[in-house]
Structures are given as structure tokens and as C-alpha cells.
Design an enzyme around this catalytic site. Structure first.
Site, PDB file in Angstrom:
ATOM      1  N   GLU A   1       0.808  -1.226   0.000  1.00  0.00           N
ATOM      2  CA  GLU A   1       0.000   0.000   0.000  1.00  0.00           C
ATOM      3  C   GLU A   1       0.843   1.279   0.000  1.00  0.00           C
ATOM      4  O   GLU A   1       0.646   2.156   0.853  1.00  0.00           O
ATOM      5  CB  GLU A   1      -0.976  -0.020   1.185  1.00  0.00           C
TER       6      GLU A   1
ATOM      7  N   ASN B   1       2.256  -4.449  -3.606  1.00  0.00           N
ATOM      8  CA  ASN B   1       0.851  -4.813  -3.417  1.00  0.00           C
ATOM      9  C   ASN B   1       0.054  -3.574  -3.017  1.00  0.00           C
ATOM     10  O   ASN B   1       0.516  -2.780  -2.197  1.00  0.00           O
ATOM     11  CB  ASN B   1       0.797  -5.863  -2.285  1.00  0.00           C
TER      12      ASN B   1
ATOM     13  N   HIS C   1     -10.110  -5.612  -2.859  1.00  0.00           N
ATOM     14  CA  HIS C   1     -11.140  -5.467  -1.816  1.00  0.00           C
ATOM     15  C   HIS C   1     -12.270  -4.665  -2.454  1.00  0.00           C
ATOM     16  O   HIS C   1     -12.206  -3.439  -2.526  1.00  0.00           O
ATOM     17  CB  HIS C   1     -10.577  -4.740  -0.593  1.00  0.00           C
TER      18      HIS C   1
ATOM     19  N   GLU D   1      -6.020 -10.270  -2.346  1.00  0.00           N
ATOM     20  CA  GLU D   1      -6.837 -10.147  -1.126  1.00  0.00           C
ATOM     21  C   GLU D   1      -8.315 -10.018  -1.472  1.00  0.00           C
ATOM     22  O   GLU D   1      -9.051  -9.236  -0.868  1.00  0.00           O
ATOM     23  CB  GLU D   1      -6.390  -8.926  -0.298  1.00  0.00           C
TER      24      GLU D   1
ATOM     25  N   ASP E   1     -12.052  -9.829  -1.761  1.00  0.00           N
ATOM     26  CA  ASP E   1     -13.363  -9.994  -1.111  1.00  0.00           C
ATOM     27  C   ASP E   1     -14.308  -8.971  -1.710  1.00  0.00           C
ATOM     28  O   ASP E   1     -13.880  -7.989  -2.313  1.00  0.00           O
ATOM     29  CB  ASP E   1     -13.304  -9.955   0.428  1.00  0.00           C
TER      30      ASP E   1
HETATM   31  C1  XIL Z   1      -6.354  -6.803   7.608  1.00  0.00           C
HETATM   32  C2  XIL Z   1      -6.609  -8.034   8.441  1.00  0.00           C
HETATM   33  O1  XIL Z   1      -7.423  -8.922   7.715  1.00  0.00           O
HETATM   34  C3  XIL Z   1      -7.269  -7.659   9.749  1.00  0.00           C
HETATM   35  O2  XIL Z   1      -7.410  -8.805  10.584  1.00  0.00           O
HETATM   36  C4  XIL Z   1      -6.448  -6.601  10.444  1.00  0.00           C
HETATM   37  O3  XIL Z   1      -7.123  -6.183  11.614  1.00  0.00           O
HETATM   38  C5  XIL Z   1      -6.229  -5.426   9.537  1.00  0.00           C
HETATM   39  O4  XIL Z   1      -5.616  -5.858   8.338  1.00  0.00           O
HETATM   40  N1  XIL Z   1      -5.034  -4.738   3.147  1.00  0.00           N
HETATM   41  C6  XIL Z   1      -4.033  -5.556   3.556  1.00  0.00           C
HETATM   42  C7  XIL Z   1      -4.259  -6.534   4.646  1.00  0.00           C
HETATM   43  O5  XIL Z   1      -2.962  -5.560   2.932  1.00  0.00           O
HETATM   44  O6  XIL Z   1      -3.104  -6.755   5.405  1.00  0.00           O
HETATM   45  C8  XIL Z   1      -5.369  -6.102   5.549  1.00  0.00           C
HETATM   46  O7  XIL Z   1      -5.614  -7.151   6.479  1.00  0.00           O
HETATM   47  C9  XIL Z   1      -6.597  -5.775   4.739  1.00  0.00           C
HETATM   48  C10 XIL Z   1      -6.313  -4.635   3.790  1.00  0.00           C
END
Ligand code: XIL
Length: 552
Positions: free
Chosen positions: A154, A195, A231, A260, A262
């Protein structure tokens, strides 16, 4: 110990991969098997508390060929205090992956979040040393066990410029290249990724990522891949041109991966939202499948029982492939079918539902039920549509019954049902059922109205009869009607208290004490004198206590 296992399992995975490629994946096979047929992995993000869940572990083993620790490899987990490294949680996940023959993506080495305060408080030179030391220790610990590392996570703002994190502030933009070089120094083989989120489609942020990656490559920085978090949220729309976006990074000679995935929604979920969510999942899957250098897809969790969404986005959730009880959602089917290939597109409609039977018919409602359809097309029975003979949709229940309301009294309805599956296929129509709603307010009174006009004209006498045709006595009554052609009563009238406001055509007659009760099947008489001009037309509608009476 673990390394020996890793070597053995990757050999096994390679053999299994060959077998899978040679034999078409079973239509009902797990996600990892269908992904492997495309040369891609399908992965899951897990935490230690989740892999301890006996209900979840079999799904992790069965469906996935790759794991990402959701939190266990972040700086606050691996080096909570300066120089004090702790790998137990991460090792648990790596061990499980190796038992399952799964690869592991390491997540993550350098991030602005979940990094201890002691790191953030260092001055520039101490921070640079800590960065080198952290990466060297952590990457060395997992050397040989991981498929890839998210080296920098990020780094971008939404407009595509570099995020103004403590890393950027203290070390300048060079921190990114330094991190990649330190990681490569510690492990020559592991794939090194950058990422980020909201870089999934074409846009300012992904343009920024593209420029950043180009400049890293131009500077000879050891970078192998770009991770797209994905996400997503159904209320924000699907990222534009995702496949083309992945492809332009691949065309730089890099791997790409969905890291990641979802797809959240505003709660409560419903079948429409779940169907939209399924299309998002399918689109992401298809985008990765269409890009040869897309290495695989990792969903950020599998079950809605364990998801970061409800904690992070209040009021949102239901973001994953199966529900809290591991029941598959339309999203699972969408991903599964996309991975299983176009050959499994569902064009098979459900079987024809049974003839609807009626119960509880009232003036405005009815309950219909029918024997259920079944669906063998693979996208599952989604529900039914109840139609009127003219094609009007009366209801769309998810189960094989429907309670209709708001129907018109005393009306014949012809209804039939069709079943629908998750792919939108409609069954043929059931046989038609006919029913008739009952009369509105069952009229339990009849009013007779007769007039005789007096010789010279202008005056008349009206005799009125009220009959109670109901089964119970009427106790206390007010009769109402409206003169149609300007008549007026001449008070007082008889056997009732008669009233007609000046300027109004509406007349009421209220019982006197002696005739307040009209027995069942009984009648009473009342009347008045009145005046008329022109024609003395009789009222057409009478009400008793507000309910319409039949006219004798
Ligand atoms: C999230 C985890 O899933 C949570 O359990 C934690 O509290 C916060 O982080 N982007 C990312 C991940 O790169 O590491 C994050 O994971 C979600 C957003």
C-alpha cells in the site's frame, strides 16, 4: 525439518499438477483443482485462530492450493520489539500449508500499518537500519518456505502519488527500492511483489502503480510481481477494465496476482446483492484467467465467519464465498464455474413446479403452495416466480409457497408458477390454478328506497326500509346516502334522526332508542318528506355504519 517437507510437497504438487492438467478437472471439484487446470493457484488468507477451528480446517485443505497469513507475518507480529523476532504464529500457518501441499505468500515486510510504534519513532538512519535488519531476519527465517513476499504494501495515495507514510517522510521514495533489494539479498528465489488496493481497474491509482513499477524496473530493482488486493464492494461498482489493467502490468514482464479478494455489501444481504456479488467474483476470476501471467487468486478469507470487513466497514459484510456455516453462496458457484471453464455454463432450467394449490382465500389474499422444482444445471435453484395469466408477476418467493396480498375482492385469478436457477434459467410453467377472491365487505344489509311525488311537483315522501341480512343483530346504526339531483330533506322525518347539512347532498339517518336494534333477518321502516326540482332520482348507494348495503 520444514524445508524437507516443503521440497517433498512441492514435488507432490508438481506431480498432482501434471495429473490435473492431463485429466480434465471434475465439474464438482474443489477450487484449487480447477485453478490448477489453468496453471494458477487459488488461495486463502488465514489467521492462527481460524486454522484452529475444526469446522474450517477441512475446507482450507480441500479448496485451496495457497495460503497467506492474514496478520501473522506483519511487523507487529514478527518483531514487536527491536531485534526480538517471533515467528510462532506464522510458522503454524506455514506448517499447515506444508501439510496440505499449499504454497505460501508472505504478507508483508514494509507497510505503514500494523508496524510497532518503536519503528515509527526511529530517526531516519535508525529506521533504515531497522528496515534492513527486519527484512534480512524475516526473509531469512522463511527462506525456502514461501512462494512470494509482499515486500511493500500500500505505498500509494488514491491519486497515484506516493503515500505520505513515515517511510516516505523519513527515507524518501528510495525506501521501496531499498526494501526490494534487501529482500532479494536474503532470498534469491522467492518472488518479490508490490501490493496495493484500488489499483484493480484502470484509473489514477493504478496509473501511479504503473509508473512506480516502470521506474523500479528501469532502476534494476528486483521486483517480480504486482499484487492487486481487490477489496471490492458492490455499492461502488466493478473496477473498470480489470483484465486490461492486469495485462498492462504483465506486459512489463511481471507476474500479477489477485492477492486479497473480497466483495462486501451493505447488510443485510439479500438474494439480489448476493447475485451481484457473484458477478463481481466471476469477473475477477475471468480477468485473472484471461491474463497468462496472473499467477493466481487469493481470497481474503473464505467464510463470513472470519472476515475483516464487519470490523473495518461498519454495517458491511457477507463478503466471502461461503456463509458463517460454510454453506456455499452464489459467489462460490460463480468462482467455481468460471474456474471450471466455459463448458459448464448452466443452460439447464429447473424442473417444472407442481400445480399451485390454494388455501386461506380472502377478499384480498390467498396462500399458494406447490411441489418444489429441482435443478441439475449446477447453479442451484434460486426461487420461483408466481404469474397471473396475463403475465403479471404476483410474487417471487425463494421457497415453494407464496402468500399474496392486495388482491381485488370478488375477482377470479388464474395463476401459474415458474422456477428460476442461479444462472437465470426459467422452468416451463406449472399448470394454472384458478381461484376467486371473496366479496369485499360481505354486505349484511339491504336498503329499500321508494318515493311518491306530490301532485303539483316539488314535494315528495320517501319510505326507507333497512333489512339486516346478517346472522347477528345490528345494534345502533347510521344510514348514509347521497342525493343525486339536488333533493333536500324537510326535517324532522320519522323513525330516525335525519340530517342534511346545508349545501350538501349527503344525508344521514341515525337510530332512535326504540329502533336501535335490527334483529338478524329483521327489517325496520323509516322515512322523510323532501323537496326536489326536475327529476326525483333515487340515490344509488347506501351505507350502514360505513359499510355498503345492497339495494333492494
Ligand atoms: C487486515 C486483516 O485482515 C485484519 O485482521 C487486520 O485487523 C487489519 O488488516 N489490506 C491488507 C491486509 O494488505 O493486510 C489487511 O488485512 C486488509 C487490507
Amino acid at each position: 525439518m520444514r524445508k524437507t517437507l516443503a521440497a517433498a510437497t512441492s514435488l507432490l504438487a508438481a506431480v498432482a499438477g501434471t495429473l490435473v492438467a492431463a485429466t480434465p478437472a471434475q465439474a464438482s471439484g474443489p477450487l484449487k483443482e480447477h485453478a490448477a487446470a489453468h496453471g494458477k493457484y487459488f488461495g486463502d488468507a488465514v489467521d492462527t485462530n481460524e486454522i484452529a477451528d475444526a469446522a474450517y480446517r477441512p475446507h482450507i485443505a480441500a479448496e485451496f492450493s495457497q495460503l497467506t497469513p492474514g496478520n501473522a507475518m506483519k511487523w507487529d507480529a514478527t518483531e514487536p520489539n527491536p531485534g526480538q523476532f517471533s515467528y510462532s504464529r506464522a510458522d503454524e500457518i506455514v506448517d499447515l500449508a506444508q501439510q496440505n501441499g499449499q504454497t505460501v505468500r508472505g504478507h508483508t515486510l514494509v507497510w505503514h500499518s500494523q508496524t510497532p510504534g518503536w519503528v515509527q519513532n526511529l530517526d531516519a538512519s535508525a529506521l533504515r537500519t531497522a528496515l534492513q535488519n527486519h527484512i534480512s531476519n524475516v526473509v531469512t527465517h522463511f527462506r525456502g518456505d514461501l512462494y512470494a513476499w509482499d515486500v511493500v504494501n500500500e505505498p500509494l495515495n488514491e491519486d497515484g502519488t506516493l503515500r505520505n507514510s513515515f517511510w516516505l517522510q523519513k527515507l524518501g521514495s528510495g525506501y521501496i527500492a531499498e526494501a526490494f533489494r534487501a529482500a532479494r539479498a536474503a532470498d534469491p528465489d522467492v518472488k518479490l511483489y508490490i501490493n496495493d488496493y484500488n489499483t484493480d481497474g484502470m484509473g489514477a491509482k493504478s496509473d501511479g502503480m504503473y509508473r512506480l513499477v516502470q521506474s523500479l524496473l528501469a532502476d534494476g530493482v528486483p521486483i517480480d510481481g504486482v499484487g492487486f488486493q481487490a477489496h471490492l464492494a458492490i455499492q461502488y461498482g466493478f473496477p473498470s477494465q480489470m483484465q486490461q489493467n492486469l495485462q498492462r502490468f504483465a506486459d512489463l514482464g511481471l507476474d500479477v496476482a489477485i492477492t486479497e479478494l473480497d466483495v462486501r455489501m451493505q447488510l443485510p444481504s439479500d438474494s439480489t446483492k448476493l447475485a451481484t456479488q457473484a458477478t463481481y467474483y466471476r469477473n475477477v476470476t475471468n480477468a485473472c484467467l484471461a491474463v497468462a501471467r496472473c499467477a493466481g487468486i487469493t481470497t481474503w478469507g473464505y467464510t463470513d465467519k472470519y472476515s475483516w470487513v464487519p470490523d473495518t466497514f461498519p454495517g458491511e459484510g457477507a463478503a466471502l464465498l461461503v456463509d458463517e456455516n460454510f454453506q456455499t453462496k452464489p459467489a462460490y458457484t460463480a468462482v467455481h464455474d468460471a474456474l471450471a471453464g466455459g463448458g459448464t455454463e448452466d443452460t439447464t432450467p429447473p424442473t417444472t413446479p407442481g400445480t399451485p394449490s390454494t388455501s386461506g382465500v380472502t377478499a384480498t389474499g390467498v396462500t399458494l403452495s406447490w411441489s418444489a422444482s429441482t435443478d441439475s444445471g449446477g447453479s442451484g435453484l434460486a426461487g420461483y416466480t408466481v404469474y397471473r395469466a396475463d403475465g403479471t408477476v404476483l410474487a417471487q418467493p425463494t421457497t415453494n409457497s407464496a402468500t399474496l396480498a392486495g388482491l381485488t375482492p370478488s375477482t377470479q385469478y388464474q395463476v401459474y408458477v415458474r422456477a428460476r436457477d442461479g444462472a437465470g434459467n426459467l422452468s416451463t410453467a406449472s399448470a394454472t390454478t384458478t381461484f376467486t377472491t371473496s366479496a369485499g365487505q360481505a354486505s349484511s344489509c339491504v336498503v329499500g328506497y321508494n318515493t311518491s311525488n306530490w301532485g303539483g311537483g316539488g314535494g315528495f315522501t320517501a319510505t326507507v326500509t333497512i333489512s339486516n341480512t346478517g346472522t347477528t343483530p345490528i345494534s345502533g346504526w347510521t344510514l348514509g346516502f347521497t342525493f343525486p339531483s339536488g333533493q333536500r330533506i324537510t326535517p324532522p322525518g320519522w323513525s330516525a334522526t335525519w340530517a342534511q347539512a346545508s349545501g350538501s347532498a349527503a344525508v344521514t339517518a341515525t337510530n332512535l332508542s326504540w329502533n336501535q336494534t335490527i334483529a338478524s333477518n329483521g327489517s325496520i321502516g323509516l322515512g322523510f318528506n323532501g323537496t326536489y326540482t326536475g327529476a326525483n332520482t333515487a340515490p344509488t348507494a347506501f351505507t350502514l355504519n360505513g359499510t355498503t348495503c345492497a339495494t333492494a
